[in-house]
Structure formats: structure tokens, C-alpha cells
Write a protein that holds these residues in place. Structure first.
Motif, PDB file in Angstrom:
ATOM      1  N   ALA B 181      36.150  32.593 -20.711  1.00 54.01           N
ATOM      2  CA  ALA B 181      34.856  31.936 -20.892  1.00 54.01           C
ATOM      3  C   ALA B 181      34.746  31.322 -22.283  1.00 54.01           C
ATOM      4  O   ALA B 181      33.672  30.832 -22.646  1.00 54.01           O
ATOM      5  N   HIS B 182      35.839  31.385 -23.044  1.00 56.94           N
ATOM      6  CA  HIS B 182      35.806  30.957 -24.450  1.00 56.94           C
ATOM      7  C   HIS B 182      36.787  29.815 -24.667  1.00 56.94           C
ATOM      8  O   HIS B 182      37.992  29.964 -24.443  1.00 56.94           O
ATOM      9  N   ASN B 183      36.270  28.711 -25.146  1.00 58.16           N
ATOM     10  CA  ASN B 183      37.104  27.527 -25.317  1.00 58.16           C
ATOM     11  C   ASN B 183      38.243  27.746 -26.304  1.00 58.16           C
ATOM     12  O   ASN B 183      39.347  27.230 -26.105  1.00 58.16           O
ATOM     13  N   ASP B 184      38.015  28.542 -27.355  1.00 55.54           N
ATOM     14  CA  ASP B 184      39.084  28.722 -28.349  1.00 55.54           C
ATOM     15  C   ASP B 184      40.256  29.525 -27.773  1.00 55.54           C
ATOM     16  O   ASP B 184      41.414  29.287 -28.128  1.00 55.54           O
ATOM     17  N   ASP B 185      39.956  30.451 -26.859  1.00 58.86           N
ATOM     18  CA  ASP B 185      41.009  31.225 -26.200  1.00 58.86           C
ATOM     19  C   ASP B 185      41.880  30.288 -25.346  1.00 58.86           C
ATOM     20  O   ASP B 185      43.127  30.355 -25.383  1.00 58.86           O
ATOM     21  N   VAL B 199      35.785  29.727 -17.036  1.00 53.66           N
ATOM     22  CA  VAL B 199      34.704  30.247 -16.196  1.00 53.66           C
ATOM     23  C   VAL B 199      33.462  30.368 -17.079  1.00 53.66           C
ATOM     24  O   VAL B 199      33.498  31.000 -18.138  1.00 53.66           O
ATOM     25  N   ALA B 200      32.402  29.741 -16.676  1.00 50.55           N
ATOM     26  CA  ALA B 200      31.192  29.693 -17.507  1.00 50.55           C
ATOM     27  C   ALA B 200      30.494  31.059 -17.515  1.00 50.55           C
ATOM     28  O   ALA B 200      30.280  31.659 -16.475  1.00 50.55           O
ATOM     29  N   ARG B 201      30.178  31.539 -18.706  1.00 48.91           N
ATOM     30  CA  ARG B 201      29.389  32.774 -18.846  1.00 48.91           C
ATOM     31  C   ARG B 201      28.262  32.496 -19.834  1.00 48.91           C
ATOM     32  O   ARG B 201      28.280  32.958 -20.996  1.00 48.91           O
ATOM     33  N   PRO B 202      27.257  31.750 -19.395  1.00 51.54           N
ATOM     34  CA  PRO B 202      26.225  31.255 -20.320  1.00 51.54           C
ATOM     35  C   PRO B 202      25.280  32.333 -20.824  1.00 51.54           C
ATOM     36  O   PRO B 202      24.459  32.052 -21.704  1.00 51.54           O
ATOM     37  N   TYR B 203      25.401  33.559 -20.290  1.00 52.39           N
ATOM     38  CA  TYR B 203      24.497  34.632 -20.744  1.00 52.39           C
ATOM     39  C   TYR B 203      25.241  35.739 -21.476  1.00 52.39           C
ATOM     40  O   TYR B 203      24.700  36.818 -21.690  1.00 52.39           O
TER      41      TYR B 203
END
Lengths: 235, 235
Positions: B181-185, B199-203
Motif C-alpha cells: 500500500a506504500h509507493n516507496d516500497d 493496493v489502496a489502504r486510505p485509512y
């Protein structure tokens, strides 16, 4: 006796029937070339190269090489000794991967499932993470994680392999039980402080087996199969 | 596009709700001492120590220390900064182990199960094997094996961690997809040659989250949850 928090398992022979599985793969491979073979004798010859190959790593004569590569080197050697030159390199690689597709003894799946309900379970095999992962998927072994040679970059029965498994779980050796059908594996684990569980596999080497038919020391638990082990350790 | 053979996953935030779980554990621990606490603020403060603590290992300023120990050190620091001296060392150790008991996002169990039916799945987290093993048992994550920081003795996003995961599976990076869920990863994984799934985890950071709300690059796959990922990768 307080139950251990984790059980770590030998795999080849203890959980899966390597001899039957390898013999079937060898018979199939030779049949595709129109060649006959004593498949069980070939499996035994291949396995006989196992300890000498690992000994080079254990003594430091060579750096750590995953068992997948040793299995392939050993297969090349056995084919060469027998004068078999029918297989291409890619076919040899494919046959060497037969170690990823071995079947479990019949008690293993229900036994591991029962043990996992309360205890951490992991292989502590000389097989690599890759090999153990694919074998587990084939054989239905529901591990919590994969420990063993790859974690330690060394081979059992070197003490570092058992220690590395305990360290990876952040448990003292006294909270971990090594489960194996081989007395030498358990002796090495005990020397490091692990608890020991012997499960009899009197047909690992076929009907003529003469080694490891019975416990050679007073192991903490001695059972005939994994459900019996679960009956002793899981409430 | 041929599907990858293995998926490796970020865990904290991507699969489990660390903020909610840590806040609950903190609230409970403080309540037993009759103390009030801004539990989510405390969880954020604890997590804020995470990257600086790992940076010492990544730069070589200190040797590899498993995340379990960094979590405890960071907790001691946050308690000290806040002037909280009510907890005994054993209680601090126990609270630090709250990272082993985090709940998964609701889509994770069915999603992993569907993915595992055809693909190798493993965590590639900065958590140790011990931490990932216990967390998986708590959260019902059915891994094939556990990869990540312990395998590499280094921390993401150092390239060696992603490479070690591929090597342990004996797969080229192009056959492995990093899911996070992290772009840098994902950027770090792509730089090593892995495929990427966002995978989006907006919360993850609560309703006020401002980072990682959307993909920051053209990742190979972008999904809202794991069942959607399974729908794209599993036939």
C-alpha cells in the motif's frame, strides 16, 4: 512436562516418502527415453550422495550451496556413474526438481493440522526455503514459517542450524522440540538444548530398512505417527 | 501479461491495521495503570520512531537487530518522552508484543486464500520471522513461507531485502510481484526488477491520511483490495 511452544520437523523421510516419490519420477523419466532402470536402486544411489555433498559445506571446503543445487549435482554424478547420457541439461534440472513433489506419509496432514491448532510448526530441513515451500504446496504441509539450512547457511547436524531455527522464532531451545525419524538428527538437536520427538518411519528405506527402526536414546517423546504426537502435546 | 509465480507482501498497513491494533493495546495497558492516554496519538508516535530506528541498521551504524527489539526500544523512548514511568520492564516487553496481535483488513483472509490457490505467497516485511509467524497465526494469514528483513539481515527499502526474497524462492525478480500500500516500497522493488501491485489502504493512518492515497507511478496492477488482485491474477 510443559508442552513446547514450537515444533520443528525433519522432512525427508520423517514427513514425506522421498524414496517412493523419487523412484516414480526416475521411472517416468527413463521411460520417456525408452530406457529401463531399477528405480528404487537409483533413488537409493542418488540419496547416498546426499551426506557427502553436504559435508563439503559443513567442513567449509565450499561455501553454502542450497540443496536444490546439490541434488542436481548428485543426479549428474549418479547418471554419469551409470553411463546414462540420454538426458539434456534441462531434463536433468526438471528431474532434480522431483524433490519438490514428494508425497506425505498418510498421517502427516491430519497430524500437522492438529499440532498447528496450538503450536508453531515449521520445517527444519536441509532443504532450501524454495524447496520446502514448493514441497509444502504439493504435499499440503501447513507450515507457520520455513526454517532450516537456508536460515543458517549450513547443514544439519551442524549445531548452528538448530540454533538458528530457535533464534528465528525468538525462543530458547528448551521451548522448541525437534521432531524426526532419525536418531542422529535428534541427538544433534538435544546437544543444543532442544527437546526431542522421535516418530518411527520403519519403511523410509523400504521393507529391508535396518537403521532408525527404534529410538536409540530416551527421547522426550516417542510416537508411531503425528496424530499420536498431537494427542500428547495438544489439549 | 504472464502472471507472476510468487507474490510477496508488505504487511503493516497493507494487510493488517497496525494503528487500530496498537491503539487498542496501548489503551488497555494504560487503563490497567489507571492512566489516560491519547491511544491513537501514542500509536502514531510509536510508529514515527520506526523509520529512524531501522535507518541505523540500513546505514550500518549498528548491526542487524530484529524489529521486535526495535519496537521495544522505540516504546521505551516514547514512554520516556511522555514522562510515563508506570510500566515495569516485563510489562513494556508485553506491550511491545502487541505488534504480534494485529487484525487484518476485512478483505485479506479471503484474498490471500484465493491467491494461494495458484501462486506462492509470502510476507516481505521488515518484521522478523518470529513476529511474522505469530502475527500470521493471530490474523489467519496462510503464508507458504516467511521472507523479509530476517532473511536479508537488512531493512526495506534496501535493495538486498527484495533480492533476498527472490533468491530464497529461487525465482528471478521478474517472476515475483511485490504487493504493498506504500509507493516507496513498490518503487524500491521495481528498481530491483520485481513486478509491482498497489493496493489502496486510505485509512491506514485514520480518516485524515494524506500519503499513499493513490498510486504514484504506473504500477503493474492497482487494486482496491486483495480479492480484486486475485481476480486479476488467478484463473
Amino acid at each position: 512436562m510443559r508442552p513446547p511452544e514450537a515444533l520443528i520437523f525433519d522432512v525427508f523421510g520423517t514427513l514425506v516418502d522421498w524414496r517412493g516419490g523419487i523412484a516414480r519420477a526416475v521411472a517416468t523419466a527413463f521411460a520417456t527415453k525408452g530406457l529401463g532402470v531399477d528405480a528404487e536402486g537409483f533413488a537409493d544411489a542418488w540419496r547416498a550422495e546426499y551426506q557427502p555433498a553436504m559435508e563439503g559445506v559443513r567442513t567449509g571446503a565450499r561455501g553454502y550451496v542450497p540443496l536444490d543445487e546439490l541434488h542436481r549435482e548428485n543426479l549428474v554424478r549418479v547418471l554419469s556413474i551409470r553411463g546414462v547420457d540420454a538426458f539434456r541439461p534441462a531434463e536433468i534440472t526438471q528431474l532434480a526438481r522431483a524433490w519438490e513433489r514428494l508425497d506425505p506419509w498418510p498421517d502427516v496432514r491430519p497430524g500437522l493440522k492438529a499440532l498447528k491448532s496450538q503450536l508453531i510448526i515449521a520445517p527444519c530441513s536441509n532443504g532450501s526455503i524454495a524447496l520446502m515451500t514448493r514441497l509444502a504446496r504439493h504435499a499440503g504441509l501447513v507450515w507457520d514459517c520455513v526454517l532450516g539450512a537456508d536460515i543458517a547457511h549450513d547443514y544439519k547436524p551442524t549445531p548452528a542450524v538448530y540454533r538458528a531455527a530457535c533464534d528465528a522464532l525468538r525462543l530458547p531451545p528448551s521451548a522448541v522440540m525437534m521432531v524426526a525419524a532419525h536418531n542422529d538428527d535428534l541427538a544433534a538437536a538435544r546437544a543444543v538444548g532442544l527437546r526431542t520427538g522421535f516418530v518411527a518411519r520403519p519403511y523410509e528405506y523400504g521393507s529391508g530398512q535396518r537403521s532408525d527402526l527404534a529410538p536409540a536414546a530416551e527421547w522426550d517423546i516417542v510416537v508411531d505417527d503425528l496424530p499420536e504426537l498431537a494427542g500428547r502435546l495438544v489439549s
